[in-house]
Motif scaffolding. Structure first.
Motif, PDB file in Angstrom:
ATOM      1  N   SER A 296     -19.125   0.896  55.735  1.00 54.57           N
ATOM      2  CA  SER A 296     -20.353   1.590  55.316  1.00 54.57           C
ATOM      3  C   SER A 296     -21.408   0.627  54.796  1.00 54.57           C
ATOM      4  O   SER A 296     -22.483   1.060  54.371  1.00 54.57           O
ATOM      5  N   ALA A 297     -21.111  -0.669  54.804  1.00 51.96           N
ATOM      6  CA  ALA A 297     -22.043  -1.697  54.324  1.00 51.96           C
ATOM      7  C   ALA A 297     -22.449  -1.452  52.866  1.00 51.96           C
ATOM      8  O   ALA A 297     -23.604  -1.631  52.490  1.00 51.96           O
ATOM      9  N   GLY A 298     -21.452  -1.024  52.079  1.00 50.43           N
ATOM     10  CA  GLY A 298     -21.698  -0.849  50.652  1.00 50.43           C
ATOM     11  C   GLY A 298     -22.314   0.478  50.256  1.00 50.43           C
ATOM     12  O   GLY A 298     -22.561   0.722  49.076  1.00 50.43           O
ATOM     13  N   ARG A 299     -22.543   1.372  51.211  1.00 49.16           N
ATOM     14  CA  ARG A 299     -23.161   2.655  50.870  1.00 49.16           C
ATOM     15  C   ARG A 299     -22.214   3.582  50.127  1.00 49.16           C
ATOM     16  O   ARG A 299     -22.649   4.415  49.326  1.00 49.16           O
ATOM     17  N   ILE A 300     -20.909   3.466  50.381  1.00 46.54           N
ATOM     18  CA  ILE A 300     -19.930   4.306  49.687  1.00 46.54           C
ATOM     19  C   ILE A 300     -18.743   3.441  49.270  1.00 46.54           C
ATOM     20  O   ILE A 300     -18.265   2.611  50.040  1.00 46.54           O
ATOM     21  N   SER A 301     -18.261   3.658  48.065  1.00 43.35           N
ATOM     22  CA  SER A 301     -17.107   2.925  47.543  1.00 43.35           C
ATOM     23  C   SER A 301     -15.834   3.704  47.834  1.00 43.35           C
ATOM     24  O   SER A 301     -15.866   4.871  48.244  1.00 43.35           O
ATOM     25  N   THR A 302     -14.688   3.070  47.616  1.00 44.10           N
ATOM     26  CA  THR A 302     -13.414   3.768  47.816  1.00 44.10           C
ATOM     27  C   THR A 302     -13.290   4.950  46.863  1.00 44.10           C
ATOM     28  O   THR A 302     -12.742   5.994  47.217  1.00 44.10           O
ATOM     29  N   GLY A 303     -13.794   4.782  45.631  1.00 41.40           N
ATOM     30  CA  GLY A 303     -13.760   5.884  44.678  1.00 41.40           C
ATOM     31  C   GLY A 303     -14.603   7.054  45.145  1.00 41.40           C
ATOM     32  O   GLY A 303     -14.218   8.224  44.985  1.00 41.40           O
ATOM     33  N   THR A 304     -15.750   6.770  45.735  1.00 40.03           N
ATOM     34  CA  THR A 304     -16.625   7.826  46.252  1.00 40.03           C
ATOM     35  C   THR A 304     -15.944   8.573  47.394  1.00 40.03           C
ATOM     36  O   THR A 304     -16.027   9.807  47.483  1.00 40.03           O
ATOM     37  N   ILE A 305     -15.249   7.829  48.258  1.00 44.63           N
ATOM     38  CA  ILE A 305     -14.539   8.460  49.372  1.00 44.63           C
ATOM     39  C   ILE A 305     -13.474   9.411  48.850  1.00 44.63           C
ATOM     40  O   ILE A 305     -13.346  10.550  49.312  1.00 44.63           O
ATOM     41  N   ASN A 310     -12.006  15.326  48.035  1.00 48.18           N
ATOM     42  CA  ASN A 310     -11.273  16.188  47.100  1.00 48.18           C
ATOM     43  C   ASN A 310     -12.185  17.136  46.328  1.00 48.18           C
ATOM     44  O   ASN A 310     -11.753  17.776  45.366  1.00 48.18           O
ATOM     45  N   LEU A 311     -13.431  17.244  46.740  1.00 49.72           N
ATOM     46  CA  LEU A 311     -14.341  18.186  46.108  1.00 49.72           C
ATOM     47  C   LEU A 311     -13.919  19.615  46.431  1.00 49.72           C
ATOM     48  O   LEU A 311     -13.224  19.878  47.411  1.00 49.72           O
ATOM     49  N   ASP A 312     -14.355  20.571  45.600  1.00 51.88           N
ATOM     50  CA  ASP A 312     -14.144  21.974  45.929  1.00 51.88           C
ATOM     51  C   ASP A 312     -15.459  22.739  46.027  1.00 51.88           C
ATOM     52  O   ASP A 312     -15.468  23.955  46.194  1.00 51.88           O
ATOM     53  N   THR A 313     -16.576  22.017  45.918  1.00 52.65           N
ATOM     54  CA  THR A 313     -17.889  22.600  46.177  1.00 52.65           C
ATOM     55  C   THR A 313     -18.653  21.634  47.075  1.00 52.65           C
ATOM     56  O   THR A 313     -18.460  20.418  47.015  1.00 52.65           O
TER      57      THR A 313
END
Length: 383
Positions: A296-305, A310-313
């Motif tokens: 992603s060239a730094g646009r998203i981190s592993t934590g963000t993924i 795992n969101l519910d909304t």
């Protein structure tokens, strides 16, 4: 074309009787129920939310089963799965009956008449039905299970794929000391490990043929199957023998078409289904979270993924989801389809989003309308 059910709009009812007052005991049935429920809720199968999988073990009477079936049938708009394990009986009118704990062989009214269950399926709002019958016939010694010839014919329902244990009586189907009955044990193994050389999705026809080969090779009775209205194309999960064993290192180019079995956004009708399929995208890509982040060239981190899947909304903006899909290697035209699904669900979030308490949402009329709008959207785009 095979299709995975949307887990947010699907329901499963698992029924089993392991303890009997008047029939031989079947202790393996309890393990069948526990392990099948876990599998259906996990990443190896349909990823159904736990509240969408109802287990009815050793019901006190037929009414307890019917109540659970009616509720699931009212809530399911995509797929309704019904499983039964235990003794199967044929009444004097040649109708199939499912034995309950207090069933007496000479008093068929103490059983669950399959026609009652069948009627609920016929009246259900679900588009598709899956019926799995691991039935046995009473009167055999402990550790032997059987079913009369024509069991699948007795239980067939329009719009349903029925998979039933064999009719033969000569081979043990519940070997003493085994964790599971033979039929369900083979089914669990198939869903967990996949079918080498099989299709990307484990549709019911593939599952049936694999079970038939497997059980026949073990000298066990082979299963029966009946298909109504293309029910054989409904998938029980991804073929884990077919998923990439290592991260993909290069995206497909113009001269190298991408044939990977990406999740189909057109099959999504609920928020749960959106995130379930979003998580499956990375599995299909063969990439780790670290690989996705790097691509992603730094646009998203592993934590963000991790947080995203795992969101519910639904996320309020599209940017992060688009970056995730692109980094996984999803083709641009399919990313546009994902965007359309996100927009449609955002417009109808109040009707399709499961509350944190796990209250079902897939059975509402609005959820059905949302699905039809999504289907029309894909047809309009030529998909």
């Amino acid at each position: 074309m095979s299709v995975l059910p949307d887990p947010g709009a699907s329901r499963a009812v698992l029924i089993g009787t392991s303890r009997y007052d008047h029939l031989e005991q079947l202790p393996a049935v309890s393990n069948n129920l526990t392990d099948l429920a876990v599998l259906l809720s996990g990443p190896l199968s349909l990823r159904m939310p736990a509240p969408h999988v109802t287990v009815v073990e050793n019901p006190p009477d037929a009414g307890a089963v019917m109540d659970s079936l009616r509720q699931a049938a009212a809530e399911a708009t995509d797929t309704l799965l019904v499983y039964y394990a235990g003794h199967g009986l044929i009444d004097p009118h040649d109708a199939l009956a499912l034995a309950m704990p207090h069933t007496q062989p000479d008093r068929i009214e103490t059983s669950l008449n399959y026609d009652w269950l069948r009627q609920i399926l016929l009246d259900s709002c679900a588009q598709r039905h899956i019926v799995l019958l691991d039935c046995c016939y009473s009167g055999l010694a402990l550790g032997r299970m059987s079913a009369p010839q024509g069991l699948a014919d007795h239980a067939a329902v329009e719009g349903t794929f029925l998979l039933a244990a064999s009719a033969e009586t000569r081979t043990a189907l519940a070997p003493v000391g085994d964790t599971h009955t033979a039929f369900t044990g083979a089914l669990l193994d198939t869903l967990r490990h996949g079918v080498p050389g099989g299709p990307p999705l484990l549709d019911l026809e593939t599952v049936y043929l694999h079970l038939r080969r497997t059980l026949e090779a073990r000298a066990h009775p082979v299963p029966q199957a009946r298909n109504r209205n293309s029910g054989a194309r409904v998938a029980m999960g991804r073929n884990h023998a077919d998923l990439p064993a290592a991260p993909v290192t290069a995206a497909a180019g113009p001269e190298q078409p991408d044939h990977r079995p990406w999740p189909d956004p057109s099959a999504i009708s609920t928020v749960t289904g959106f995130f379930t399929n979003l998580a499956a995208v990375r599995e299909v890509s063969g990439l780790t979270q670290q690989e996705v982040s790097r691509r992603s060239a730094g646009r998203i981190s592993t934590g963000t993924i991790s947080r995203l899947v795992n969101l519910d909304t639904l996320p309020a903006t599209w940017t992060t989801t688009a970056a995730y899909l692109s980094a996984c290697g999803v083709p641009d035209d399919q990313i546009q389809q994902w965007h359309g699904a996100w927009q449609e669900l955002r417009r109808h979030a109040s009707a399709t989003q499961e509350p944190r308490t796990g209250t079902p949402d897939g059975g509402t009329a609005e959820a059905g309308k949302a699905r039809r709008r999504l289907s029309a959207l894909w047809r309009g785009r030529g998909h």
